[in-house]
Design a protein around this motif. Sequence first.
Motif, PDB file in Angstrom:
ATOM      1  N   VAL A 120      -7.844  -0.528   5.263  1.00  0.00           N
ATOM      2  CA  VAL A 120      -6.881  -1.298   4.620  1.00  0.00           C
ATOM      3  C   VAL A 120      -7.884  -2.314   3.540  1.00  0.00           C
ATOM      4  CG1 VAL A 120      -5.435  -3.083   4.614  1.00  0.00           C
ATOM      5  CG2 VAL A 120      -5.367  -0.728   6.442  1.00  0.00           C
ATOM      6  N   ALA A 121      -8.949  -3.281   4.443  1.00  0.00           N
ATOM      7  CA  ALA A 121      -9.802  -3.724   3.551  1.00  0.00           C
ATOM      8  C   ALA A 121     -10.388  -3.676   2.517  1.00  0.00           C
ATOM      9  CB  ALA A 121     -10.676  -4.813   4.371  1.00  0.00           C
ATOM     10  N   MET A 123       0.579  -1.243   0.166  1.00  0.00           N
ATOM     11  CA  MET A 123      -0.443   0.038   0.171  1.00  0.00           C
ATOM     12  C   MET A 123       0.592   1.454   0.080  1.00  0.00           C
ATOM     13  SD  MET A 123      -2.998  -0.884   0.039  1.00  0.00           S
ATOM     14  CE  MET A 123      -4.244  -1.896   0.029  1.00  0.00           C
ATOM     15  N   ASP A 153      -7.089  -3.310  -5.008  1.00  0.00           N
ATOM     16  CA  ASP A 153      -5.537  -3.225  -5.940  1.00  0.00           C
ATOM     17  C   ASP A 153      -5.375  -4.766  -6.056  1.00  0.00           C
ATOM     18  OD1 ASP A 153      -2.840  -2.412  -6.378  1.00  0.00           O
ATOM     19  OD2 ASP A 153      -2.488  -3.872  -4.030  1.00  0.00           O
ATOM     20  N   THR A 205      -7.336  -3.203  -0.096  1.00  0.00           N
ATOM     21  CA  THR A 205      -6.630  -4.608  -0.544  1.00  0.00           C
ATOM     22  C   THR A 205      -7.199  -4.742  -1.980  1.00  0.00           C
ATOM     23  OG1 THR A 205      -6.014  -4.227   1.629  1.00  0.00           O
ATOM     24  CG2 THR A 205      -5.310  -6.431   0.536  1.00  0.00           C
ATOM     25  N   ALA A 206      -9.168  -4.984  -1.631  1.00  0.00           N
ATOM     26  CA  ALA A 206      -9.647  -5.668  -2.527  1.00  0.00           C
ATOM     27  C   ALA A 206      -9.565  -5.591  -3.845  1.00  0.00           C
ATOM     28  CB  ALA A 206     -10.847  -5.598  -1.704  1.00  0.00           C
TER      29      ALA A 206
END
Length: 284
Positions: free
Chosen positions: A134-135, A1, A141, A138-139
């Motif tokens: 963050v979740a 990230m 990315d 992340t999903a």
Amino acid sequence: MQPYFTTFYVLEMDVPGGGTVTDWLHPEWANLRLFQGGLPDSDLGGRDHVSGVPATFTGPSSRAVRFTIGSTRMWGIGLLPLGWARFAGLPASEMADRLLNPLPAPALAPFIPLIQSVFRDGEADEAAELARIVAYFTARDVGEVPDRARIQAVHAALLEPDVGSVAEMAELARLPAHTVERICSRHFGFTPRLLLRRQRFMRSLSQYMLDPSLKWIGAIDGHYHDQAQFVRDFHRFMGMSPRAYAAQPHPVLAAVMQARQAAAGAAVQALHNPLKAGRSSAAV
């Protein structure tokens, strides 16, 4: 990230007596801000007025955002140029110097699930809120970012304090000048010349804000020819004179800049170097 974001940061502010405070956000990269409690009354450069909404989105900016707000909790998400390329889905120049309520904006629709999920049940839970942010990213990315290497090369050149011209910037990035122009417009929001001018100004402003004892004359970046040039830039980027800015209280930004310097190694987002950053979140 880390290559995508300046920081994920949380601010908790208690204004005594149910009052409000006013301050000015400096020119910066794109930001999504989410509020729980008091909601801001904001405008960018005297236009794009947004008030009473639980989230605000600012594109890459070259003008100050004035805001007034009371007691609140806020999460902020700063998108670096590479993060814009990864998550924004449109040219940065189309959102440059714009302040929006993201909820009704079609171009920002992908962020609605994030806006609606971070705060739950009115309770403050910093760790859970950060985990949800963050979740979400992340999903999303997945896949490679087009022009990734060129974006990072241009950004690295822009952050170099010795670079004072577009030609020097292109040489350090090892790219043709016309390619640098295209990359900057699409992913950074402005021309290389304006970006370099913003860097020079923000280096000066951050020096002063971190150590006001320097006075303006001691904080001015070495790329300025004289103090008059700096004053012109101050009016261009902040909409006021250095004297007027120094006379105003900065109850929010003074604390935020100190915290950013300690946590991320740069007091302002425009100077944030993802290769040298510290922690990915900071509390003020």
